[in-house]
Design a protein around this motif. Structure first.
Motif, short mmCIF file in Angstrom:
data_model
loop_
_atom_site.label_atom_id
_atom_site.label_comp_id
_atom_site.label_asym_id
_atom_site.label_seq_id
_atom_site.Cartn_x
_atom_site.Cartn_y
_atom_site.Cartn_z
N TYR A 1 -29.23 20.94 -7.56
CA TYR A 1 -30.29 20.02 -7.98
C TYR A 1 -30.70 20.31 -9.43
O TYR A 1 -30.82 19.40 -10.26
N LEU A 2 -30.90 21.58 -9.74
CA LEU A 2 -31.34 21.95 -11.08
C LEU A 2 -30.28 21.65 -12.13
O LEU A 2 -30.60 21.23 -13.25
N VAL A 3 -29.02 21.87 -11.78
CA VAL A 3 -27.93 21.57 -12.73
C VAL A 3 -27.95 20.09 -13.09
O VAL A 3 -27.82 19.71 -14.27
N LYS A 4 -28.12 19.23 -12.08
CA LYS A 4 -28.12 17.79 -12.35
C LYS A 4 -29.35 17.38 -13.16
O LYS A 4 -29.26 16.54 -14.05
N ALA A 5 -30.50 17.96 -12.85
CA ALA A 5 -31.71 17.62 -13.60
C ALA A 5 -31.60 18.04 -15.06
O ALA A 5 -31.95 17.28 -15.96
#
Length: 298
Positions: A136-140
């Motif tokens: 999730y953090l990578v995509k954000a």
């Protein structure tokens, strides 16, 4: 007893096995006990604790939570202009994300279910699921780089006089729409697969155009799937706060207020009162969806 054939030993395990095979309800009860207990512990007890904590207060001198019943937090959240503004902003973002995701998901899911061949269909399902494998953090943070000044969007739109939206609510809507899109495509795709091809052929034979077929034949059957998909995107957007911190700039949603009061402000009762707002909104949303009859055929 047949001579020479060894008989099974009468062990406690065998007696339990025989008893369970003869009592289907007991077997079903034992099978469901663990998940129902976990469901009750994680959801029901957690929500009850959240509700109770919202009626407590924090000592202004010691900073300790006082377990005394008070309506101050509820009154503050209901009447405070800050919380009203943030609530409207959060609901607006959640609704916009839901509308965008459904608008994108409908043609994609229709192509997957009714146009693509079996092999291409499997490839497209994998392609839809692949973003879920990434963090999730990578995509954000990837979207933070894309939308930043001098980023990919800036580079692509510069020749046409455009520019990146930068950090703010548009960036939040774009990022959340990307994050929850697979959760919207899959229910709609599953619903379209249940629509018989013979109905589409019959509509075409009777002279109906594409839009008439979609509106009169497909959409009434697809409505429960669209409602289910909207629940995913709307609820996930309603409680998100990480994406807002990464790409939202100074804007805040309800999740950010909860996070701030739990952490920096150390005001757990007020955070619980704020957290009740999305819970109440989802109860109203689900009640409206249920009364519309869209959930009965899921």
């Amino acid at each position: 007893m047949t001579a020479g054939v060894p008989q099974p030993r009468d062990t406690p395990a065998r007696r339990i096995s025989v008893f369970l095979s003869q009592h289907a309800r007991v077997r079903l009860g034992l099978l469901l006990t663990a998940p129902l207990f976990w469901l009750g512990l994680v959801y029901v007890v957690a929500l009850a604790a959240l509700l109770i904590t919202a009626f407590w207060t924090v000592d202004s001198f010691t900073g300790q939570v006082r377990t005394e019943f008070t309506l101050d937090n509820i009154i503050t959240v209901v009447t405070g202009s800050l919380y009203q503004t943030v609530t409207l902003r959060t609901v607006g973002v959640a609704l916009l994300v839901t509308v965008i995701d459904i608008a994108i998901a409908l043609p994609v899911a229709f192509f997957m279910a009714k146009v693509a061949g079996p092999r291409l269909q499997r490839i497209l399902v994998i392609a839809v699921l692949m973003p879920l494998w990434a963090s999730y953090l990578v995509k954000a943070y990837a979207w933070r780089s894309v939308l930043a000044e001098g980023g990919v969007v800036d580079w692509m739109t510069a020749p046409f006089g455009g520019s990146s939206p930068g950090y703010g609510l548009p960036a939040v809507v774009i990022t959340l729409s990307y994050l929850w899109l697979p959760y919207v495509i899959l229910p709609i795709y599953a619903g379209l697969e249940r629509v018989p091809d013979s109905l589409l052929e019959a509509s075409s034979d009777l002279g109906a155009k594409t839009w008439r077929t979609m509106g009169s034949v497909v959409m009434p059957m697809l409505w429960p799937s669209i409602i289910a998909a909207s629940i995913f995107s709307f609820s996930l957007s309603l409680g998100d706060y990480i994406t807002v911190n990464i790409v939202g700039g100074a804007n805040q949603l309800l999740g950010n207020l909860v996070y701030t009061n739990v952490g920096a402000a150390n005001n757990l009762p007020l955070a619980s009162a704020i957290a009740l707002i999305p819970v109440a909104i989802m109860i109203v949303y689900l009640t409206a969806a249920r009364r519309s009859g869209a959930l009965e055929n899921l």
